[in-house]
Scaffold this motif. Structure first.
Motif, PDB file in Angstrom:
ATOM      1  N   PHE A 132       0.845  -1.196   0.000  1.00  0.00           N
ATOM      2  CA  PHE A 132       0.000   0.000   0.000  1.00  0.00           C
ATOM      3  C   PHE A 132       0.883   1.249   0.000  1.00  0.00           C
ATOM      4  N   PHE A 146       2.140 -11.292   0.602  1.00  0.00           N
ATOM      5  CA  PHE A 146       1.601 -11.358  -0.751  1.00  0.00           C
ATOM      6  C   PHE A 146       2.569 -11.005  -1.872  1.00  0.00           C
ATOM      7  N   PHE A 186     -21.577 -13.116   7.285  1.00  0.00           N
ATOM      8  CA  PHE A 186     -21.559 -11.779   6.700  1.00  0.00           C
ATOM      9  C   PHE A 186     -20.155 -11.361   6.306  1.00  0.00           C
ATOM     10  N   MET A 187     -19.173 -11.751   7.106  1.00  0.00           N
ATOM     11  CA  MET A 187     -17.800 -11.357   6.791  1.00  0.00           C
ATOM     12  C   MET A 187     -17.099 -12.412   5.952  1.00  0.00           C
ATOM     13  N   ARG A 219      -6.431  -7.995  -4.659  1.00  0.00           N
ATOM     14  CA  ARG A 219      -7.591  -8.173  -3.794  1.00  0.00           C
ATOM     15  C   ARG A 219      -7.226  -8.899  -2.511  1.00  0.00           C
ATOM     16  N   GLY A 220      -6.372  -9.926  -2.668  1.00  0.00           N
ATOM     17  CA  GLY A 220      -5.927 -10.657  -1.479  1.00  0.00           C
ATOM     18  C   GLY A 220      -5.212  -9.731  -0.511  1.00  0.00           C
ATOM     19  N   GLY A 256      -5.562  -6.451  -0.245  1.00  0.00           N
ATOM     20  CA  GLY A 256      -6.526  -5.534   0.360  1.00  0.00           C
ATOM     21  C   GLY A 256      -7.314  -6.197   1.473  1.00  0.00           C
ATOM     22  N   THR A 257      -7.718  -7.446   1.225  1.00  0.00           N
ATOM     23  CA  THR A 257      -8.524  -8.152   2.215  1.00  0.00           C
ATOM     24  C   THR A 257      -7.713  -8.426   3.479  1.00  0.00           C
ATOM     25  N   SER A 310     -26.318  -4.648   8.834  1.00  0.00           N
ATOM     26  CA  SER A 310     -25.346  -5.631   8.344  1.00  0.00           C
ATOM     27  C   SER A 310     -25.937  -6.450   7.208  1.00  0.00           C
ATOM     28  N   LEU A 311     -27.235  -6.729   7.314  1.00  0.00           N
ATOM     29  CA  LEU A 311     -27.888  -7.463   6.216  1.00  0.00           C
ATOM     30  C   LEU A 311     -27.863  -6.626   4.944  1.00  0.00           C
ATOM     31  N   VAL A 369     -24.404  -6.787   3.297  1.00  0.00           N
ATOM     32  CA  VAL A 369     -24.068  -7.985   2.510  1.00  0.00           C
ATOM     33  C   VAL A 369     -24.916  -8.067   1.246  1.00  0.00           C
ATOM     34  N   LEU A 370     -26.161  -7.568   1.331  1.00  0.00           N
ATOM     35  CA  LEU A 370     -26.978  -7.598   0.126  1.00  0.00           C
ATOM     36  C   LEU A 370     -26.482  -6.568  -0.892  1.00  0.00           C
ATOM     37  N   TYR A 414     -23.720  -8.321  -2.577  1.00  0.00           N
ATOM     38  CA  TYR A 414     -24.320  -9.306  -3.487  1.00  0.00           C
ATOM     39  C   TYR A 414     -24.809  -8.629  -4.758  1.00  0.00           C
ATOM     40  N   GLN A 461     -22.058  -8.050  -6.964  1.00  0.00           N
ATOM     41  CA  GLN A 461     -21.551  -9.307  -7.518  1.00  0.00           C
ATOM     42  C   GLN A 461     -22.374  -9.766  -8.716  1.00  0.00           C
ATOM     43  N   VAL A 462     -23.695  -9.483  -8.676  1.00  0.00           N
ATOM     44  CA  VAL A 462     -24.531  -9.916  -9.799  1.00  0.00           C
ATOM     45  C   VAL A 462     -24.802  -8.775 -10.775  1.00  0.00           C
ATOM     46  N   TYR A 495     -15.539  -5.174  -7.088  1.00  0.00           N
ATOM     47  CA  TYR A 495     -16.379  -4.644  -6.000  1.00  0.00           C
ATOM     48  C   TYR A 495     -15.635  -4.689  -4.674  1.00  0.00           C
ATOM     49  N   GLU A 538     -16.661  -4.829  -0.439  1.00  0.00           N
ATOM     50  CA  GLU A 538     -16.367  -5.943   0.462  1.00  0.00           C
ATOM     51  C   GLU A 538     -15.603  -5.482   1.681  1.00  0.00           C
ATOM     52  N   LEU A 540     -16.600  -5.371   5.630  1.00  0.00           N
ATOM     53  CA  LEU A 540     -15.913  -6.007   6.755  1.00  0.00           C
ATOM     54  C   LEU A 540     -15.838  -5.053   7.935  1.00  0.00           C
TER      55      LEU A 540
END
Lengths: 555, 101, 221
Positions: free
Chosen positions: A116, A189, B56-57, C19-20, C22-23, C78-79, C82-83, C86, C89-90, C184, C188, C192
């Motif tokens: 980063f 990484f 969720f996570m 991405r890895g 960042g996560t 929180s729901l 995640v939606l 989602y 994602q779609v 996206y 994500e 988190l």
């Protein structure tokens, strides 16, 4: 076909590299190049080092005489507090990770930058913002609480700008969290193809373990200082006995970070030492795997010993016994490293250039500092020497005799890579010698003073301690000369020093396979690594029949 | 990270479970279970936290390294709590020995 | 993070690595947050162990209904998070925008309820400071309880404010079509963070609001 790390032939200096790729202040202040950011940090931490050193000069001047005659008692409290705060939080904690780590971690793993880069630049700005808050506090008289901010003095009674100083440390701590986070993700990484964990240089292992500590410990001191600020502002009572609060709770929270912090200060220095010992013995570090795991063990065990700073508080005796035992345990991985460095020297092809002098100094002085730590970990002994000059000598042996010497060794070792120039070897050796002599003259008498009973943080002392104090102050002046010398000749060398090759020592390690100074993107092509760390000699020549290859590698 | 996409239905089920657990903890708080009230409240909280973390996570579908990081964080918090609380809990054990309490 | 969705940052080799990284970076950051809140949880634990009755007594002055409603609000948010992920994602931009908006609104509802609770506490003189009034034998440790209440929920609320800010930025970015099934990651990672803040509240609620309700003398709140 031999998999030995080839020594590069002399290459002419590249025409474009990270230093001359762009000119102008904006190209420096808005850079995302980890190498430039390392130099930005070098400027910041050096300024803080000399500021903290100035406070030390005042302390040693006052202690030339048994009476408190140079400054008032309240002023003296501010002197040692600011010396401690600046040296710990604004020099020792950041120095090796942000200067050497930032510069070298991507190079050593064959990456183009850290994970980063913009966060890296932000870390530098955040660090300086913390520094500005602290400087504000200094300009308004400083704090007199000691760098340890013990409550209830810091939270209720002190009339100094505690919140400003605490805010400065809070912000600087955030910077160190981000640096640690960056290193962890980078090392996971962004290693070059073929660079497995057990082929990594030990400097990387040390910085990785150190980053774990920074990430896990620093938030706790942040929230602790926040609580002190809330206590000062709103009298929330959390450390105030009048409201049922416990001042010792502060100490638990404070030392939960501040003990691992001392490992933050020394682990990267150990990483530097591993590199120097390997290169200047031209030999693989003995017990490479043990040294790698020892770094992680120090990081983990270092979190389990904080109560040894609290043996004389109201902490439960049972807790104290457990903390004492664990403090002995945490010495073991450090000792393993010292033994392994020494074993590396045995039958090595040892040369005594300046970086090696610093590395050997580190091993000796760290050993003394570490062993005296064990004396302090013994409950019975600690009752007598806690809060005396014995403790001060102990930690200065590690911080100054250890970390600062390793840092200087690393600066000299990687100077050709960073600047493209060689420093003058004669002056550098002289500087190392002056520092070694000055350091021991300053701090060895303090062991004796502490043992004889001179308390720390006092500006006046009984007559019979004067000789030792004068020796210590004399040593400090010599040490000061020793520090100024590298400043002068290193800056001189940037213009007048001989141009350095890509691999002047020569050494193994990916950072030596790119020109000095490196191009902005580090490597023309991402290296593919097929060899172990420190392969000064081809593996076929070192392994006898039947011996297994290093951890995880094919035979 | 979860490359495969979790269907919304799963999320809604988890959501329903979280609400149910919230209601449960609220109701149980009024029932006198003595020292077990704390245990029950924390157990339910841990259950909810696990649902959020795993689903969720996306921890459930995350690489092992992520599990180590998450677990490590909790473990370190545990160190802070355990070693400090044990000081306070054992301070009184030497009561009666001269000079110590 | 890259400027445009499909552009790889120069120092990464491929999108997976980016991405890895960042996560992992976000999870490591969340660990630092665990330790940050941890200091407060420790202080709370110590004082609750030392002053169990005072803490139970003081806790009853909190509005459990509002606390429970806030817990439900956060779980809903929180729901919606995640939606929202989602939806990206779609590739459903409309749904994505609605769910991001819902998240922000639920966050604001949470803060609104919190603000109301704080206002009540001010009115009842339960705010530590010179104005603190607490009749009964538990006055001193009760002050500790309220100090920790404000410190912990205040810090949590600050994290909510930051989270709402982040999601507002994401909303604007989503509006300008930054996200797609191919990219996206910011959603994500921000998710988190949001879930972590939710988890903190999942523990704050029972620890602050639900102590001592079972003790004699208390009917249903």
């Amino acid at each position: 076909m031999s998999a030995v790390a080839p020594i590069l032939p002399t290459v002419p200096p590249p025409r474009e590299h990270y230093l001359n790729a762009n000119y102008g202040i904006r190209s420096w202040l808005l850079t995302t190049d980890h190498k430039r950011i390392a130099l930005l940090y070098l400027v910041s931490v050096t300024l803080f080092f000399f500021l903290g050193g100035a406070f030390a000069v005042m302390i040693r001047l006052e202690l030339l005489t048994p009476q408190g005659d140079l400054v008032q008692a309240e002023t003296y409290n501010k002197l040692f507090s600011m010396h401690g705060i600046i040296m710990v939080f604004f020099f020792l904690v950041p120095v090796i990770p942000t200067v050497l780590g930032n510069f070298l971690v991507p190079l050593m793993i064959g990456a183009r930058d850290l994970a980063f880069p913009r966060l890296n630049l932000a870390s530098w700005y955040i660090f300086n913002l913390g520094g500005v808050c602290l400087l504000w506090s200094v300009l308004h008289g400083g704090v007199d609480t000691g760098w340890t901010f013990y409550t209830p003095y810091s939270s209720i009674y002190s009339n100094t700008y505690v919140i400003a100083a605490a805010l400065g440390i809070f912000i600087a701590g955030f910077s160190s969290i981000l640096t640690g986070l960056n290193f962890i993700v980078t090392i996971h990484f962004m290693r070059a193809p073929g660079l497995t964990w057990f082929r990594l240089p030990l400097f990387i292992w040390s910085n990785y373990a150190n980053s774990l500590i920074m990430v896990l410990g620093t938030p706790v001191i942040a929230v602790t200082l926040l609580l002190v600020a809330l206590e000062r502002l709103f009298h929330i009572g959390v450390f105030d006995p009048d409201y049922g609060g416990d001042p010792v709770l502060f100490q638990h929270l404070f030392w939960f970070y501040s003990h691992p912090a001392v490992y933050i200060m020394v682990l990267p220095a150990m990483g530097v030492t591993s590199e120097l010992i390997a290169t200047f013995s031209r030999k693989l570090i003995f017990g490479y795997t043990f040294v790698a795991f020892a770094s992680v063990a120090i990081a983990v065990l270092g979190f389990l010993v904080w109560g040894h700073h609290m043996f004389v508080t109201s902490q439960s005796m049972y807790s104290s016994m457990i903390f004492s035992f664990l403090s002995y345990a945490v010495a073991i991985p450090s000792a393993i490293k010292v033994f392994n460095w020494t074993a590396t020297l045995y039958k090595g092809s040892v040369s005594y250039q300046t970086p090696m002098l610093y590395a050997l100094g580190f091993i000796g002085l760290f050993t003394i500092g570490g062993m005296t730590g064990l004396f302090l970990a013994a409950l019975g002994v600690d009752i007598h020497v806690t809060d005396t000059y014995f403790v001060i000598a102990h930690f200065h042996y590690i911080m100054v005799g250890g970390t600062v010497m390793a840092y200087l060794g690393g600066i000299h070792y990687w100077w050709p890579k960073m600047s493209g120039r060689m420093y003058p070897e004669g002056w550098a050796k002289l500087g190392a010698l002056i520092i070694f002599v000055g350091f021991n003259l300053t701090f060895f008498p303090q062991f004796i003073l502490g043992y004889l009973g001179m308390p720390r943080r006092y500006y006046a002392y009984p007559e019979e301690f004067q000789v030792l104090n004068v020796m210590s102050s004399a040593g400090a002046s010599i040490l000061g000369v020793g520090y100024i010398l590298p400043m002068i000749y290193l800056i001189w060398s940037m213009r007048y020093g001989p141009v350095a090759e890509a691999n002047p020592w020569p050494s193994t390690g990916l950072e030596w396979r790119t020109p000095s100074p490196p191009p902005t993107h580090n490597f023309a092509e991402t290296p593919v690594v097929t060899w172990d760390a420190y392969e000064f000699v081809p593996p076929e020549k070192t392994r006898t029949a039947g011996q297994s290859p290093p951890h995880g590698q094919p035979a | 990270m979860a490359e495969h996409i979790i269907p919304p239905k799963t999320y809604v089920l988890v959501f329903a479970a979280l609400l149910a657990l919230t209601y449960t903890t609220y109701v149980v708080a009024f029932i006198d279970l003595g020292p077990w009230n704390v245990v029950a409240a924390l157990a339910i909280a841990v259950g909810k936290a696990l649902l959020v973390a795993l689903f969720f996570m996306h921890l459930r579908h995350s690489p092992k390294l992520t599990w180590v990081v998450a677990g490590g964080g909790l473990f370190w918090l545990g160190i802070l709590l355990a070693l400090t609380v044990s000081d306070y809990l054992t301070r009184g054990w030497l009561a009666g020995v001269a000079g110590k309490s | 993070m890259p400027e445009a969705p499909s552009v790889l940052a120069h120092h990464f080799d491929d999108v997976e690595q980016q991405r890895g990284a960042g996560t992992l970076g976000m999870w490591v950051f969340l660990v630092t947050e665990v330790m940050f809140f941890g200091g407060l949880f420790l202080s709370y634990t110590i004082y609750r162990v030392i002053y169990p009755d005072a803490f139970a007594d003081a806790s009853r002055h909190l509005d459990i209904t509002l606390g429970a409603v806030n817990t439900a609000v956060l779980i809903c948010s929180s729901l919606t998070v995640v939606l929202a992920v989602y939806s990206a994602q779609v590739g459903n931009r409309t749904l994505l925008l609605w769910f991001l908006l819902a998240t922000i609104l639920l966050g604001l509802v949470f803060l609104g309820i919190k603000f109301t609770e704080y206002a009540h506490k001010f009115a009842e003189h339960h705010v530590p400071g010179s104005d603190f009034v607490y009749p009964g034998p538990y006055a001193q440790p009760a002050k500790l309880f309220f100090s920790l209440y404000f410190a912990m929920t205040g810090l949590h609320a600050l994290h909510m404010v930051i989270g709402i800010g982040v999601f507002a930025v994401l909303f604007v970015q989503a509006w300008w079509n930054r996200f797609s099934p191919a990219y996206y990651t910011p959603l994500e990672l921000s998710g988190l963070y949001w879930h972590f803040v939710d988890i903190v509240w999942i523990f704050l609620f029972p620890l602050l609001y639900l102590i001592g309700l079972h003790l004699p003398g208390i009917g249903h709140g």
